[in-house]
Scaffold this active site. Structure first.
Site, PDB file in Angstrom:
ATOM      1  CG  ASP A  91      -2.182  -0.761   1.038  1.00 37.85           C
ATOM      2  OD1 ASP A  91      -1.747  -2.195   0.337  1.00 37.85           O
ATOM      3  OD2 ASP A  91      -2.942  -0.802   2.272  1.00 37.85           O
ATOM      4  CE  LYS A 153      -4.946   1.924   3.008  1.00 38.24           C
ATOM      5  NZ  LYS A 153      -3.950   1.490   3.644  1.00 38.24           N
ATOM      6  CE  LYS A 182      -6.755  -1.289   2.435  1.00 35.95           C
ATOM      7  NZ  LYS A 182      -5.498  -1.675   2.782  1.00 35.95           N
TER       8      LYS A 182
END
Length: 216
Positions: A91, A153, A182
């Site tokens: 991430d 995300k 996400k």
């Protein structure tokens, strides 16, 4: 959706500065027990965690975290190191200042460099929605799609706000067909989790849902 179905989409997360190995080990135990999608942990614990969980659970870590203004070379090094230590998913935080300045080529090139480093491993791109205008969020949907990352995300959980229903709906309306979503930061109930999923989220970054499930 039942709780097990929701937990299967959770990146069970602990990124606090004070996290010890014992805390991370407990996170891993809970991730295995409740069959979460992964545990999301600081880079320094990736090797130990992967050695501990082996193939029972995916290990995710964060790159350029939480501010995103590391150099691209530093992010590439962090990513390569994490992968060498056994990370299954990455991430990364974008360079928010570059986005604000309109340097979209820099932002996209950096994501592309990290995806090239990740190869077949999952790359999620954190854009920190609470710091962006709606126009910037839409632009990032385009950039993440063009860069061929795996996920966009919402948040680090370390800025002024986390995921919102509106931002996940916005992502769903603007990302390409191969980009997953996400939602992370502030997800505190199974009801909210289910709504995020219904709006288009494929993953949820949170620690609270497992804690709630353990208390039942």
């Amino acid at each position: 959706m039942n709780h097990s179905e929701i937990l299967s989409k959770v990146d069970h997360t602990l990124l606090a500065q004070t996290a010890t190995w014992e805390d991370i080990r407990q996170l891993c135990d809970d991730g295995i027990r409740y069959r979460t999608a992964s545990v999301c942990i600081p880079p320094c614990y990736v090797k130990q965690a992967k050695d501990y969980v082996k193939d029972q659970l995916a290990v995710c870590t964060v790159i350029g975290f939480p501010n995103g203004n590391h150099t691209t070379a530093a992010k590439v090094f962090e990513t390569r190191d994490a992968l060498n230590n056994g990370a299954d998913e990455i991430d990364m935080v974008i360079n928010i200042g570059a986005l604000k300045a309109g340097d979209y080529t820099y932002v996209q090139n950096e994501i592309e460099e990290l995806k090239k480093t990740c190869k077949d491993k999952v790359l999620k791109v954190i854009i920190e929605t609470c710091l962006l205008t709606e126009e910037e969020k839409v632009k990032m949907c385009e950039i993440v799609t063009n860069a061929k990352a795996d996920f966009i995300k919402t948040s680090t959980g370390f800025s002024s706000a986390g995921a919102t229903f509106e931002d996940v709906a916005l992502f769903a309306a603007h990302v390409g067909p191969n980009i997953k979503i996400k939602a992370a930061g502030g997800i505190s109930s199974f009801e909210d989790a289910e709504k995020f999923i219904s709006l288009g989220a494929d993953r949820l970054g949170t620690s609270r849902l497992v804690k709630i499930e353990k208390s039942l």
